[in-house]
Design an enzyme around this catalytic site. Structure first.
Site, PDB file in Angstrom:
ATOM      1  N   GLU A   1       0.294  -1.250   5.698  1.00 24.43           N
ATOM      2  CA  GLU A   1       1.363  -0.717   6.551  1.00 24.43           C
ATOM      3  C   GLU A   1       1.131   0.753   6.874  1.00 24.43           C
ATOM      4  OE1 GLU A   1       5.191   1.190   7.620  1.00 24.43           O
ATOM      5  OE2 GLU A   1       3.837   1.665   5.996  1.00 24.43           O
TER       6      GLU A   1
ATOM      7  N   ASP B   1       0.832  -1.213   0.000  1.00 23.41           N
ATOM      8  CA  ASP B   1       0.000   0.000   0.000  1.00 23.41           C
ATOM      9  C   ASP B   1       0.862   1.256   0.000  1.00 23.41           C
ATOM     10  OD1 ASP B   1       0.793  -0.629   2.669  1.00 23.41           O
ATOM     11  OD2 ASP B   1      -0.756   0.709   3.462  1.00 23.41           O
TER      12      ASP B   1
HETATM   13 ZN   LIG Z   1       6.690   2.399   3.988  1.00 20.83          ZN
END
Ligand SMILES: [Zn+2]
Ligand SMILES: *[C@@H]1O[C@H](CO)[C@@H](O)[C@H](O)[C@H]1NC(C)=O
Ligand SMILES: *[C@@H]1O[C@H](CO)[C@@H](O)[C@H](O)[C@H]1NC(C)=O
Ligand SMILES: *[C@@H]1O[C@H](CO)[C@@H](O)[C@H](O)[C@H]1NC(C)=O
Ligand SMILES: *[C@@H]1O[C@H](CO)[C@@H](O)[C@H](O)[C@H]1NC(C)=O
Length: 499
Positions: free
Chosen positions: A185, A121
């Site tokens: 993340e 992401d």
């Molecule tokens: Zn990162």
């Protein structure tokens, strides 16, 4: 990762190991595969990264991400890396719907496995200010532009690309390893990394070490540093979101009391701003490390660093002046939310604020909370911890620290221009903190050489040079092979780690 880039400047942890580590290279010397790639392979490598950038795998907020793009990304990697997906000794699993776990089975079960981490992401990228659309993956003047070119699709793609190229050359690993690609993340990693970690824990896996994003090879970042240096972050700062709240009986604004909820809360926040958390510059082995780095600087910085017995207060004050270096040497305190007031003529019954702390590795959540209460020193202010985690423990960097030594060895081989490999601390956070139960050795290092002008993570015109990306693939290609070597311990080494 938020603020990951600040890792690079955090040279404040341990000493640089200058000793030579011995490697039992016999194992693979005859079968070592050279990391030279054909023109066609190099073109395909670059095209694969561009294609990955074009899929807008954006994490918008804690609840919202582009799940269409995340699903598309899963299909994309299957298409681009067919060998990885069709090799009998590699198992692929989807975790948390969009994250990916690869288990690469090595031939020697006596070697403890390791883990390579990256995340799919990216943070949002409004088009304003970009020279090319942020999800175009366009190439200009030797750079590939786009959101995720440094944070962190470069790692996602380079890891799979290096493995694909190794497999095409009939590589079979001796040491098993895992590849974990998280999909959230940027919004905490709880659906991706945390679930992968739980899965590995449920299988009884213990890791020799894990490698994640978080630091770089940096050129020209520190004043008068002559050559590029490689920083491997070996710890992450902790964090705490603390709510401060003041309650009072509401009153009319025509006859206000001497103090209101707003003024009491403001005074508390002002106290925190006026009394920063203690400067930790003297703690740990900072001095030793800076002294060892001294030779890499030109005059007069080398002289200052060689004479910290004299210049420590000066260096310490110098580091406090800049917000980034200040964050290296202390727990930072940032009021980020302030809420009070309901009507213009009513004294507000409640005022509350949220303070975001980033906790220095030499402190704990508990210590910082106690310090905060002492600084505020007002019983009318209530404290509520909304979220907190301690700094991650410092990973070993001695001769027996397999992960650190493998990285160091590979850095010197792939980046001959690098003079020093030094451990640092990351002032942001990465997915790696979800894997603390699996290993004592977590190393944050992205094998990409950055100059200050390339420092665009989470900003506009994020980019990676074609050459830097090719080098990253080469690094991982070499690293995976190096991990098959046996580390032959120094006989007189005082430290033994349960790796
Ligand atoms: Zn990162
Ligand atoms: C890599 O180099 C070796 C010899 O050094 C050569 O035999 C091989 O064909 C090269 N591979 C590629 C893909 O260029
Ligand atoms: C989500 O990703 C898809 C491609 O997978 C794209 O077509 C769509 O525009 C994206 N949505 C948003 C809101 O960015
Ligand atoms: C994963 O998919 C299942 C079934 O479609 C859904 O219930 C769940 O909320 C999804 N989880 C995530 C993290 O998107
Ligand atoms: C780590 O292990 C402990 C004990 O088994 C467990 O309670 C905890 O939830 C684990 N933490 C993570 C982040 O997996």
């Amino acid at each position: 990762m938020a603020l990951w880039y600040l890792c690079v400047l955090l040279l404040n942890v341990a000493t640089i190991s200058r000793s030579q580590v011995l490697w039992n290279t016999q194992l693979r010397d005859t079968s070592r595969i050279p990391s030279n790639f054909s023109r066609q392979e190099r073109m395909a490598t670059i095209e694969a990264l561009k294609g990955a950038i074009q899929i807008p795998t954006v994490s918008f907020s804690h609840e919202k991400s582009n799940t269409t793009a995340l699903a598309e990304f899963g299909e994309y990697i299957q298409r681009v890396f067919p060998t990885v997906f069709h090799t009998s000794f590699i198992k692929h699993e989807v975790v948390g719907n969009y994250s990916h776990l690869f288990t690469v089975q090595g031939s020697d079960p006596s070697l403890q496995p390791y883990l390579l981490l990256a995340h799919i992401d990216v943070v949002p990228a409004p088009e304003e200010g970009w020279e090319v659309p942020p999800f175009s993956g366009q190439e200009r003047d030797g750079f590939i532009y786009g959101r995720g070119t440094l944070d962190n699709k470069n790692s996602v793609m380079a890891i799979l690309q290096a493995l694909e190229l190794l497999l095409l050359r009939n590589y079979t690993p001796q040491r098993s390893f895992f590849i974990a690609l998280g999909h959230d993340e940027e919004i905490s990693g709880t659906d991706g990394a945390q679930k992968i970690s739980a899965l590995l824990q449920s299988r009884g896996v213990r890791l020799a070490f894990a490698v994640d994003e978080g630091s770089f090879v940096v050129d020209n970042f520190l004043p008068s540093l002559k050559k590029p240096i490689a920083i491997i972050a070996v710890s992450e700062k902790g964090a705490m979101d603390l709510m401060l709240r003041v309650n009072m009986t509401p009153g009319h604004s025509s006859a206000p009391p001497k103090e209101t909820t707003i003024s009491i809360l403001s005074a508390a926040i002002n106290q925190l701003q006026q009394n920063p958390m203690p400067n930790m510059f003297g703690r740990g082995q900072v001095k030793t490390m800076l002294q060892q780095l001294a030779g890499e600087f030109s005059s007069p910085i080398n002289i200052v660093l060689r004479n910290l017995w004299l210049f420590q207060p000066f260096v310490s004050r110098f580091l406090e002046k800049n917000p980034i270096t200040n964050a290296m040497i202390r727990t930072t305190v940032a009021p980020t939310v302030f809420q009070a007031g309901i009507k213009v003529n009513v004294i507000p019954p409640v005022a509350q604020a949220i303070i975001n702390f980033r906790i220095h590795p030499a402190q704990t959540v508990h210590e910082v909370l106690e310090l905060t209460k002492n600084i505020v020193a007002d019983d009318r202010v209530q404290f509520h911890v909304l979220r907190a985690f301690d700094p991650s423990p410092v990973s070993p960097t001695d001769d027996q620290a397999l992960g650190y030594q493998l990285l160091r060895h590979t850095i010197h081989a792939v980046f001959p221009e690098v003079s020093v490999v030094a451990p640092g601390t990351c002032i942001g956070n990465t997915d790696s903190r979800h894997y603390l139960n699996l290993t004592r050795g977590i190393y944050l290092f992205n094998p990409v050489l950055l100059k200050p002008a390339d420092f665009r993570i989470h900003g506009v015109n994020e980019r990676i040079s074609v050459q830097a990306y090719e080098t990253q693939v080469k690094f991982i290609f070499e690293f995976i092979q190096n991990a098959d070597m046996e580390l032959v311990g120094m006989p007189d080494s005082p430290h033994q780690h349960d790796l």
